[in-house]
Design a protein around this motif. Structure first.
Motif, PDB file in Angstrom:
ATOM      1  N   TYR A 117       0.848  -1.188   0.000  1.00  0.00           N
ATOM      2  CA  TYR A 117       0.000   0.000   0.000  1.00  0.00           C
ATOM      3  C   TYR A 117       0.883   1.237   0.000  1.00  0.00           C
ATOM      4  CZ  TYR A 117       1.137   0.582   4.948  1.00  0.00           C
ATOM      5  OH  TYR A 117       1.833   0.770   6.123  1.00  0.00           O
ATOM      6  N   HIS A 118       0.280   2.352  -0.353  1.00  0.00           N
ATOM      7  CA  HIS A 118       0.929   3.644  -0.165  1.00  0.00           C
ATOM      8  C   HIS A 118      -0.166   4.668   0.085  1.00  0.00           C
ATOM      9  CE1 HIS A 118       0.123   5.272  -4.316  1.00  0.00           C
ATOM     10  NE2 HIS A 118      -0.006   3.989  -4.557  1.00  0.00           N
ATOM     11  N   PHE A 119       0.223   5.816   0.640  1.00  0.00           N
ATOM     12  CA  PHE A 119      -0.743   6.880   0.892  1.00  0.00           C
ATOM     13  C   PHE A 119      -0.762   7.815  -0.317  1.00  0.00           C
ATOM     14  CE2 PHE A 119      -0.083   5.304   5.218  1.00  0.00           C
ATOM     15  CZ  PHE A 119      -1.388   5.270   5.685  1.00  0.00           C
ATOM     16  N   THR A 136       0.870   5.908   9.503  1.00  0.00           N
ATOM     17  CA  THR A 136      -0.405   6.579   9.731  1.00  0.00           C
ATOM     18  C   THR A 136      -0.211   7.814  10.601  1.00  0.00           C
ATOM     19  OG1 THR A 136      -1.550   4.462   9.580  1.00  0.00           O
ATOM     20  CG2 THR A 136      -2.770   6.279  10.556  1.00  0.00           C
ATOM     21  N   PRO A 182      -7.558   2.214   9.050  1.00  0.00           N
ATOM     22  CA  PRO A 182      -8.051   1.854   7.720  1.00  0.00           C
ATOM     23  C   PRO A 182      -9.253   0.917   7.805  1.00  0.00           C
ATOM     24  CG  PRO A 182      -5.671   1.535   7.892  1.00  0.00           C
ATOM     25  CD  PRO A 182      -6.172   1.776   9.270  1.00  0.00           C
ATOM     26  N   ARG A 222      -5.600   4.736   2.163  1.00  0.00           N
ATOM     27  CA  ARG A 222      -4.475   3.951   1.670  1.00  0.00           C
ATOM     28  C   ARG A 222      -4.846   3.387   0.293  1.00  0.00           C
ATOM     29  NH1 ARG A 222      -2.504  -0.235   6.278  1.00  0.00           N
ATOM     30  NH2 ARG A 222      -4.487  -1.213   5.718  1.00  0.00           N
TER      31      ARG A 222
END
Length: 310
Positions: free
Chosen positions: A147-149, A207, A248, A271
């Motif tokens: 995942y990435h933001f 986060t 999330p 995310r």
């Protein structure tokens, strides 16, 4: 002819940023590492690293060669796996995943895949994307659930993500988690500015960093009273009254009694979950099948969210 060992040494130099650190990782002397790089430069007729008192950085030529080194390493690993399949008659897949993806996406995808490929050996490695995504480039894992933001995919040191294929799976919006008796718990949604005076407990270092950036744009600095590496632990601390949390969607199950999750109003943080695979050759059929199993599981989870919130 370019020596593969010298490419491996150059890649270590790029990863560690100095000859001495690369030498320690490779169990060589700094002098030997420096000599190998110098011989590589003479054979290419171009400088691959820029040397300074602060360490070394890759030149444009060095970036090209490190990209080639990663491709060679991945191809050699693929060839090794093919030889193993010849001797054992079984396909092996190594799958990397982050923790919450491993808890909620992977267990649903595995039975789907194994039903059609019962003789495939699956190996699972847990780690954060900044650790596992570079392993895909290196050929150490076949795919990484990551995942990435709002920033780029964490590909690690060295060249960009050009050698990677990113398959998007789902958006994973973050929710504010608070005790059911909280003054804001009955709201349909919240704006981040309404939480400026709240204490926070967070279940992931990234986060926490993301919350700070998100709150800064809203004009306040969050008071963080606890930072953990597990969202379930963070929710337990929220239930105990330590603060509220940012969690999330896929980490909201199983439910913790006494807690309520409220979505944030746009522009809400989320995310971006997907799968990283090597992008410079056709994917192995079993990798393609595993990706489809993860896609099916992600779709099922999204339908479940719509059912709960519809």
């Amino acid at each position: 002819m370019i020596d593969v060992q010298r490419l491996r040494i150059l890649r270590a130099v790029a990863d560690h940023g100095s000859f001495s650190k690369a030498a320690a990782a490779l169990r060589l002397t700094p002098s030997a590492v420096s000599q190998h790089v110098a011989v590589l430069e003479r054979s290419l007729g171009a400088q691959v690293v820029a040397r300074s008192t602060r360490g070394v950085t890759l030149t444009a030529a060095g970036q090209i060669m490190v990209g080639a080194a990663e491709s060679v390493a991945a191809e050699l690993e693929q060839a090794k796996q093919q030889v193993e399949r010849l001797s054992t008659g079984r396909v092996q897949l190594t799958v990397a995943t982050f923790t919450s993806g491993g808890r909620h996406l992977l267990p649903g995808a595995l039975p789907r895949f194994m039903a059609d490929h019962p003789h495939t050996l699956i190996h699972v490695r847990e780690g954060e994307p900044e650790t596992t995504v570079p392993l895909v480039r290196q050929g150490a894992v076949d795919l990484a659930l990551a995942y990435h933001f709002d920033g780029p995919l964490p590909v690690g040191p060295g060249p960009s993500a050009g050698s990677l294929q990113w398959t998007a799976l789902m958006e994973d919006p973050l929710h504010v988690v608070m005790p059911e008796g909280h003054r804001l718990a009955d709201r349909e949604s919240l704006h981040i500015t309404e939480l400026a005076s709240e204490p926070w407990v967070l279940g992931c270092l990234k986060t926490a960093a993301y919350l700070h950036r998100y709150a800064e744009r809203a004009g306040f600095t969050p008071e963080v009273r606890g930072t953990t590496t597990d969202y379930f632990f963070a929710r337990s601390l929220v239930a105990a009254g330590l603060g509220i949390s940012l969690v999330p969607s896929i980490a909201l199950v199983p439910a913790v009694p006494g807690l309520h999750a409220v979505p944030l109003e746009p522009p809400a943080p989320a995310r971006h979950i997907g799968i990283a695979t090597i992008g410079r050759r056709p994917a192995h059929p079993h990798v393609t099948a595993f990706i489809q199993a993860l896609r099916d599981q992600a779709e099922q989870m999204k339908h479940g969210w719509h059912g709960r919130h519809g």
